[in-house]
Design a protein around this motif. Structure first.
Motif, PDB file in Angstrom:
ATOM      1  N   SER A  18       7.735  -7.709  12.752  1.00 59.85           N
ATOM      2  CA  SER A  18       6.563  -9.401  12.556  1.00 59.85           C
ATOM      3  C   SER A  18       5.733  -9.088  13.158  1.00 59.85           C
ATOM      4  CB  SER A  18       7.592 -10.037  12.683  1.00 59.85           C
ATOM      5  OG  SER A  18       9.024  -9.698  12.009  1.00 59.85           O
ATOM      6  N   LEU A  19       4.326 -10.312  12.528  1.00 61.98           N
ATOM      7  CA  LEU A  19       3.853 -10.092  13.112  1.00 61.98           C
ATOM      8  C   LEU A  19       3.419 -12.085  13.157  1.00 61.98           C
ATOM      9  CD1 LEU A  19       0.653  -7.524  11.521  1.00 61.98           C
ATOM     10  CD2 LEU A  19       1.518  -7.736  13.760  1.00 61.98           C
ATOM     11  N   ASP A  20       2.861 -12.468  14.257  1.00 66.24           N
ATOM     12  CA  ASP A  20       2.136 -14.181  14.075  1.00 66.24           C
ATOM     13  C   ASP A  20       0.470 -13.848  14.538  1.00 66.24           C
ATOM     14  OD1 ASP A  20       5.228 -14.778  14.654  1.00 66.24           O
ATOM     15  OD2 ASP A  20       4.443 -14.170  16.206  1.00 66.24           O
ATOM     16  N   ALA A  21       0.450 -14.660  14.327  1.00 73.61           N
ATOM     17  CA  ALA A  21      -1.253 -15.785  14.233  1.00 73.61           C
ATOM     18  C   ALA A  21      -1.874 -14.641  15.401  1.00 73.61           C
ATOM     19  CB  ALA A  21      -1.651 -16.591  14.284  1.00 73.61           C
ATOM     20  N   GLY A  22      -2.917 -13.968  14.929  1.00 74.77           N
ATOM     21  CA  GLY A  22      -3.335 -13.656  16.233  1.00 74.77           C
ATOM     22  C   GLY A  22      -3.612 -12.106  16.282  1.00 74.77           C
ATOM     23  N   GLN A  23      -2.227 -11.353  15.562  1.00 76.17           N
ATOM     24  CA  GLN A  23      -1.754  -9.999  15.718  1.00 76.17           C
ATOM     25  C   GLN A  23      -2.334  -9.380  14.809  1.00 76.17           C
ATOM     26  OE1 GLN A  23       2.461 -10.927  16.306  1.00 76.17           O
ATOM     27  NE2 GLN A  23       1.688 -10.046  18.546  1.00 76.17           N
ATOM     28  N   GLN A  24      -2.662  -8.113  15.077  1.00 81.21           N
ATOM     29  CA  GLN A  24      -2.702  -6.583  14.055  1.00 81.21           C
ATOM     30  C   GLN A  24      -1.907  -5.640  14.128  1.00 81.21           C
ATOM     31  OE1 GLN A  24      -7.191  -6.099  14.144  1.00 81.21           O
ATOM     32  NE2 GLN A  24      -6.621  -4.232  14.758  1.00 81.21           N
ATOM     33  N   VAL A  25      -2.257  -4.821  12.952  1.00 80.55           N
ATOM     34  CA  VAL A  25      -1.022  -3.607  13.245  1.00 80.55           C
ATOM     35  C   VAL A  25      -1.736  -2.681  12.456  1.00 80.55           C
ATOM     36  CG1 VAL A  25       0.771  -4.044  11.791  1.00 80.55           C
ATOM     37  CG2 VAL A  25       1.182  -2.320  13.660  1.00 80.55           C
ATOM     38  N   THR A  26      -2.168  -1.081  12.660  1.00 82.69           N
ATOM     39  CA  THR A  26      -1.975  -0.125  12.561  1.00 82.69           C
ATOM     40  C   THR A  26      -1.402   0.862  11.953  1.00 82.69           C
ATOM     41  OG1 THR A  26      -4.653  -0.422  12.740  1.00 82.69           O
ATOM     42  CG2 THR A  26      -3.881   0.999  12.001  1.00 82.69           C
ATOM     43  N   PHE A  27      -0.501   1.033  10.209  1.00 83.72           N
ATOM     44  CA  PHE A  27       0.357   1.531  10.392  1.00 83.72           C
ATOM     45  C   PHE A  27       0.080   3.095   9.617  1.00 83.72           C
ATOM     46  CE2 PHE A  27       1.047  -1.821   8.199  1.00 83.72           C
ATOM     47  CZ  PHE A  27       1.001  -1.419   7.252  1.00 83.72           C
ATOM     48  N   ASP A  28       0.597   4.082   9.635  1.00 85.63           N
ATOM     49  CA  ASP A  28       0.693   5.109   8.275  1.00 85.63           C
ATOM     50  C   ASP A  28       2.568   5.620   8.582  1.00 85.63           C
ATOM     51  OD1 ASP A  28       0.207   7.172  10.372  1.00 85.63           O
ATOM     52  OD2 ASP A  28      -1.935   7.339   9.884  1.00 85.63           O
TER      53      ASP A  28
ATOM     54  N   ALA B 168       3.794 -12.919   9.517  1.00 85.02           N
ATOM     55  CA  ALA B 168       3.649 -11.632   7.823  1.00 85.02           C
ATOM     56  C   ALA B 168       4.558 -10.737   8.553  1.00 85.02           C
ATOM     57  CB  ALA B 168       2.688 -11.631   7.207  1.00 85.02           C
ATOM     58  N   SER B 169       5.561 -10.279   7.484  1.00 80.36           N
ATOM     59  CA  SER B 169       7.269  -9.144   7.477  1.00 80.36           C
ATOM     60  C   SER B 169       6.286  -8.545   6.622  1.00 80.36           C
ATOM     61  CB  SER B 169       8.173  -9.467   7.389  1.00 80.36           C
ATOM     62  OG  SER B 169       7.969 -10.176   5.724  1.00 80.36           O
ATOM     63  N   ILE B 170       6.667  -7.280   7.656  1.00 84.77           N
ATOM     64  CA  ILE B 170       6.042  -5.692   7.348  1.00 84.77           C
ATOM     65  C   ILE B 170       7.386  -4.865   6.981  1.00 84.77           C
ATOM     66  CG2 ILE B 170       4.705  -3.707   7.025  1.00 84.77           C
ATOM     67  CD1 ILE B 170       2.277  -5.530   8.881  1.00 84.77           C
ATOM     68  N   LYS B 171       7.739  -4.342   5.613  1.00 82.47           N
ATOM     69  CA  LYS B 171       7.907  -3.396   5.508  1.00 82.47           C
ATOM     70  C   LYS B 171       7.233  -2.140   5.380  1.00 82.47           C
ATOM     71  CE  LYS B 171      11.331  -6.083   3.333  1.00 82.47           C
ATOM     72  NZ  LYS B 171      12.841  -6.265   1.517  1.00 82.47           N
ATOM     73  N   LEU B 172       7.697  -0.858   6.445  1.00 81.74           N
ATOM     74  CA  LEU B 172       6.746   0.552   6.391  1.00 81.74           C
ATOM     75  C   LEU B 172       7.873   1.346   5.449  1.00 81.74           C
ATOM     76  CD1 LEU B 172       6.380  -1.493   9.163  1.00 81.74           C
ATOM     77  CD2 LEU B 172       5.563   1.443   9.962  1.00 81.74           C
ATOM     78  N   ALA B 173       7.094   2.188   4.485  1.00 84.71           N
ATOM     79  CA  ALA B 173       7.504   3.103   3.873  1.00 84.71           C
ATOM     80  C   ALA B 173       8.317   4.018   4.779  1.00 84.71           C
ATOM     81  CB  ALA B 173       6.131   3.705   3.376  1.00 84.71           C
ATOM     82  N   ARG B 174       7.663   4.758   6.395  1.00 85.81           N
ATOM     83  CA  ARG B 174       8.919   4.889   6.741  1.00 85.81           C
ATOM     84  C   ARG B 174      10.392   4.523   7.241  1.00 85.81           C
ATOM     85  NH1 ARG B 174       4.585   4.877  11.265  1.00 85.81           N
ATOM     86  NH2 ARG B 174       5.697   3.532  12.833  1.00 85.81           N
TER      87      ARG B 174
ATOM     88  N   THR C  88       0.867  -1.224   0.116  1.00 85.20           N
ATOM     89  CA  THR C  88       0.446   0.092   0.155  1.00 85.20           C
ATOM     90  C   THR C  88       1.017   1.124  -0.162  1.00 85.20           C
ATOM     91  OG1 THR C  88      -0.155   0.557   2.635  1.00 85.20           O
ATOM     92  CG2 THR C  88      -2.009  -1.747   1.547  1.00 85.20           C
ATOM     93  N   ALA C  89       0.253   2.588  -0.105  1.00 82.53           N
ATOM     94  CA  ALA C  89       0.967   3.857  -0.033  1.00 82.53           C
ATOM     95  C   ALA C  89       1.959   4.005   1.585  1.00 82.53           C
ATOM     96  CB  ALA C  89      -0.058   4.566  -0.079  1.00 82.53           C
ATOM     97  N   ASN C  90       2.046   2.740   2.320  1.00 80.06           N
ATOM     98  CA  ASN C  90       2.107   3.027   3.602  1.00 80.06           C
ATOM     99  C   ASN C  90       3.364   1.775   4.229  1.00 80.06           C
ATOM    100  OD1 ASN C  90      -0.980   3.832   4.495  1.00 80.06           O
ATOM    101  ND2 ASN C  90       0.817   4.832   4.833  1.00 80.06           N
ATOM    102  N   GLY C  91       3.489   0.164   2.963  1.00 80.21           N
ATOM    103  CA  GLY C  91       4.502  -0.011   3.610  1.00 80.21           C
ATOM    104  C   GLY C  91       4.049  -1.608   1.922  1.00 80.21           C
ATOM    105  N   GLN C  92       4.572  -2.652   2.536  1.00 78.63           N
ATOM    106  CA  GLN C  92       4.627  -3.534   1.932  1.00 78.63           C
ATOM    107  C   GLN C  92       5.145  -4.887   2.980  1.00 78.63           C
ATOM    108  OE1 GLN C  92       8.417  -5.858   0.397  1.00 78.63           O
ATOM    109  NE2 GLN C  92       7.655  -4.731  -2.107  1.00 78.63           N
TER     110      GLN C  92
END
Length: 323
Positions: free
Chosen positions: A221-231, A210-216, A176-180
């Motif tokens: 990293s996230l495991d099952a049962g976890q969520q994150v919101t970022f911009d 899942a692993s997340i690379k933020l645009a900033r 997305t515009a905020n990361g991968q």
């Protein structure tokens, strides 16, 4: 007596309402010609129903002109004068939607029209769509979702510009515009971007990781049962996945002490027309299961469990207010 309860209770044909809406968009676009203004006057004079629809719409005091200021005047003029009637109709309804979003306080920059028109995969109001990609990835697109496929040096990548998608992952990257987001094999997750009640991007891992690379520049990293919101600014601390995170796939909205304003914002995505929630009742807490395939029935259910009522006009606009 409110605008939503007019003294004249004559019912209007839905086609007449849509014609009136299109004329209003044209007249308030800021680029309409004298000929178009005269044509609008002629349309209004053709029948009492035409004039009544016009008067009721103008009584709502929704100025669509602001929605076309996003476009250069030359571009708006070219589009509004398109000779392709179906394309013009779609465009005008899109402008109207932008105007309504302005009137209801939604950020237009976060819900632009163009991705919904020109993305590789997209869904309309109330539509959900299932896809299987060549990479062995199964996707379910929620309503008002725009998704593109692009080729990068690392391979095929999906780009979510708007909406929400359930991913059953093979070897895929979704940005997305905020990361991968890079799901682990056989993971299952929900990724959403710029929803009306949520700024930025949210990733919810239902199974796998899942692993997340933020645009900033950050990574996490996230495991099952976890969520994150970022911009670009907000804290990106993982939290437990919200109850019913994927219930929308089965046509349900699961609320657990959810603010009424957020419930209404979600139902609004699935309903033809516009639903607004009065700020005086937006903070009421809601728990329960609601149908997104029958949003009007869900609105009626809410009136039976909360001290609210729903004002409707044309069957198109609905306003949720205190009872």
């Amino acid at each position: 007596m409110s605008l939503f309860e007019p003294a004249n209770t004559q019912r209007l044909d839905q086609d007449v309402v849509e014609q009136a809406l299109q004329w209003m968009v044209t007249v308030q676009s800021g680029v309409s010609t004298e000929a178009e203004l005269l044509a609008c006057q002629h349309w209004r004079a053709q029948s009492a129903q035409h004039e009544l629809a016009w008067q009721r719409l103008t009584g709502l005091n929704t100025d669509i002109r602001d929605s076309t200021r996003m476009l250069p005047a030359a571009g708006a003029r070219t589009l509004l004068r398109s000779r392709n009637a179906p394309g013009r109709r779609t465009l005008l309804k899109g402008f109207a939607g932008l105007g309504v979003m302005l009137a209801t306080g939604y950020g237009v920059r976060e819900r632009v029209l163009l991705p919904e028109l020109f993305s590789d995969y997209r869904t309309a109001t109330g539509e959900r769509r299932q896809l299987t990609l060549a990479e062995g990835v199964d996707l379910t697109l929620d309503t008002h979702t725009a998704l593109d496929t692009r080729t990068t040096a690392a391979g095929t990548e999906l780009f979510l510009s708007l909406g929400r998608v359930l991913v059953s992952a093979g070897d895929i990257r979704l940005s997305t515009a905020n990361g991968q987001v890079l799901p682990a094999p056989r993971s299952r997750l929900v990724i959403s971007h710029n929803l009306p009640w949520q700024a930025g991007t949210q990733v919810q891992v239902l199974s796998g990781s899942a692993s997340i690379k933020l645009a900033r520049g950050d990574s996490l990293s996230l495991d099952a049962g976890q969520q994150v919101t970022f911009d670009s600014q907000t804290d990106s601390t993982p939290r437990p996945v919200t109850v019913g995170a994927d219930a929308w796939v089965n046509g349900l909205l699961i609320a657990e002490r959810m603010p009424l304003g957020q419930v209404i914002a979600q139902l609004n995505l699935y309903r033809r027309g516009v639903v607004r929630c009065d700020p005086q009742v937006a903070a009421l807490r809601v728990s329960g299961s609601f149908s997104i395939d029958r949003p009007d029935a869900s609105l009626d259910l809410l009136t039976r469990v909360l001290p609210i009522r729903v004002q409707r006009v044309f069957g198109y606009w609905a306003n949720v207010v205190a009872a």
